[in-house]
Design a protein around this motif. Structure first.
Motif, PDB file in Angstrom:
ATOM      1  N   LEU A  52       0.835  -1.207   0.000  1.00  0.00           N
ATOM      2  CA  LEU A  52       0.000   0.000   0.000  1.00  0.00           C
ATOM      3  C   LEU A  52       0.863   1.248   0.000  1.00  0.00           C
ATOM      4  O   LEU A  52       0.579   2.215  -0.722  1.00  0.00           O
ATOM      5  N   ARG A  53       1.899   1.235   0.804  1.00  0.00           N
ATOM      6  CA  ARG A  53       2.782   2.404   0.873  1.00  0.00           C
ATOM      7  C   ARG A  53       3.494   2.620  -0.463  1.00  0.00           C
ATOM      8  O   ARG A  53       3.769   3.760  -0.856  1.00  0.00           O
ATOM      9  N   CYS A  54       3.786   1.554  -1.159  1.00  0.00           N
ATOM     10  CA  CYS A  54       4.387   1.697  -2.495  1.00  0.00           C
ATOM     11  C   CYS A  54       3.457   2.475  -3.422  1.00  0.00           C
ATOM     12  O   CYS A  54       3.911   3.288  -4.230  1.00  0.00           O
ATOM     13  N   THR A  55       2.146   2.220  -3.311  1.00  0.00           N
ATOM     14  CA  THR A  55       1.213   2.930  -4.195  1.00  0.00           C
ATOM     15  C   THR A  55       1.123   4.416  -3.868  1.00  0.00           C
ATOM     16  O   THR A  55       0.659   5.192  -4.702  1.00  0.00           O
ATOM     17  N   ASN A  56       1.565   4.801  -2.673  1.00  0.00           N
ATOM     18  CA  ASN A  56       1.598   6.238  -2.355  1.00  0.00           C
ATOM     19  C   ASN A  56       2.539   6.986  -3.292  1.00  0.00           C
ATOM     20  O   ASN A  56       2.393   8.196  -3.501  1.00  0.00           O
ATOM     21  N   TRP A  93      -5.006  -5.722   4.152  1.00  0.00           N
ATOM     22  CA  TRP A  93      -4.525  -4.883   5.252  1.00  0.00           C
ATOM     23  C   TRP A  93      -5.668  -4.382   6.130  1.00  0.00           C
ATOM     24  O   TRP A  93      -5.652  -4.561   7.355  1.00  0.00           O
ATOM     25  N   TYR A  94      -6.683  -3.784   5.534  1.00  0.00           N
ATOM     26  CA  TYR A  94      -7.734  -3.151   6.331  1.00  0.00           C
ATOM     27  C   TYR A  94      -8.661  -4.165   7.014  1.00  0.00           C
ATOM     28  O   TYR A  94      -9.301  -3.840   8.012  1.00  0.00           O
ATOM     29  N   LEU A  95      -8.697  -5.383   6.498  1.00  0.00           N
ATOM     30  CA  LEU A  95      -9.524  -6.430   7.111  1.00  0.00           C
ATOM     31  C   LEU A  95      -8.658  -7.482   7.811  1.00  0.00           C
ATOM     32  O   LEU A  95      -9.095  -8.607   8.035  1.00  0.00           O
ATOM     33  N   ARG A  96      -7.458  -7.100   8.183  1.00  0.00           N
ATOM     34  CA  ARG A  96      -6.497  -8.068   8.733  1.00  0.00           C
ATOM     35  C   ARG A  96      -6.972  -8.726  10.022  1.00  0.00           C
ATOM     36  O   ARG A  96      -6.580  -9.864  10.332  1.00  0.00           O
TER      37      ARG A  96
END
Length: 245
Positions: A52-56, A93-96
């Protein structure tokens, strides 16, 4: 103009994306083979956080609304529209907290560092879309697993990604099996918006500056409805939550 600017930015992004997959592959192996399921799950959670941070780098932002609606201590069936692979990264990630297992196509089970390893060893099922009979016992096994362990399954009833954001017709078979063999589960509809814009030019270059939104809707208790009503309500709720494109 955005497409032209995106070429060098996308190249940097894919370099970071690829390095992340390569680095986390041995981490997953060590976690799974030495420390077991929980450690492996943590490694997958943080793999997807880094992705996810890569997509930033591409200016991508995320919102995940109404997570408080999701029941706890119960088996769950997350049902969503499908627009790109970025749906899955964000959902992992958000549903981990809900130990999501995926119904995925078998082609993803080999050849992709980190991703293929997780699909093979993390509890998800890999189905051959050309052989529906082969999928039935696999999805049945997943249903029984989430029912017994109070975990969750994620299914995309469209079967394939929408390249324009416009939802495709929902197939019933996979969700029907999940509901049949996990009768105490809740079906949790989720509407995804703008994920398709990440790949609107194809896989290279990528779209810039997108805000991907995930909206959780009110869950449906499987044993309180017949399947036809669950299917109708779920599809209607998800589609109504998708922005018109």
């Amino acid at each position: 103009m955005q497409k032209l600017i995106s070429y060098p930015i996308s190249a940097i992004y894919y370099l970071c994306f690829g390095l992340t997959l390569v680095v986390f592959h041995p981490i997953q192996w060590i976690c799974f083979n030495i420390f077991g399921y929980q450690a492996h799950k943590k490694s997958v959670d943080y793999l997807n956080l880094v992705l996810l941070r890569c997509t930033n780098i591409l200016g991508t932002r995320y919102s995940f609304e109404n997570r408080g609606l999701i029941p706890k201590n119960a088996p769950l069936i997350f049902v969503s529209n499908h627009q790109s692979l970025y749906d899955i990264i964000a959902m992992i990630w958000y549903l981990r907290d809900f130990h999501c297992q995926y119904v995925s196509k078998k082609e993803l089970g080999k050849g992709i560092p980190s991703v293929s390893y997780n699909l093979r060893h993390g509890g998800s099922v890999l189905i051959d879309r050309k052989d529906p009979k082969q999928a039935v016992p696999l999805i049945k096994g997943l249903s029984e697993y989430i029912e017994k362990n109070q975990r969750s399954a994620v299914i995309f009833p469209e079967g394939t990604r929408s390249k324009t954001g416009k939802p495709k017709e929902f197939a019933q078979s996979g969700l029907k099996i999940l509901c049949k063999y996990a009768p105490s589960a809740y079906v949790v509809p989720i509407s995804i918006n703008n994920s398709w814009k990440m790949v609107k030019f194809g896989f290279f270059p990528l779209g810039l500056g997108n805000r991907l939104s995930f909206t959780v809707h009110k869950p449906l208790k499987v044993n309180e409805f017949d399947f036809a009503e669950i299917m109708q309500r779920t599809e209607k709720i998800i589609i109504e939550g998708i922005n018109k494109v």
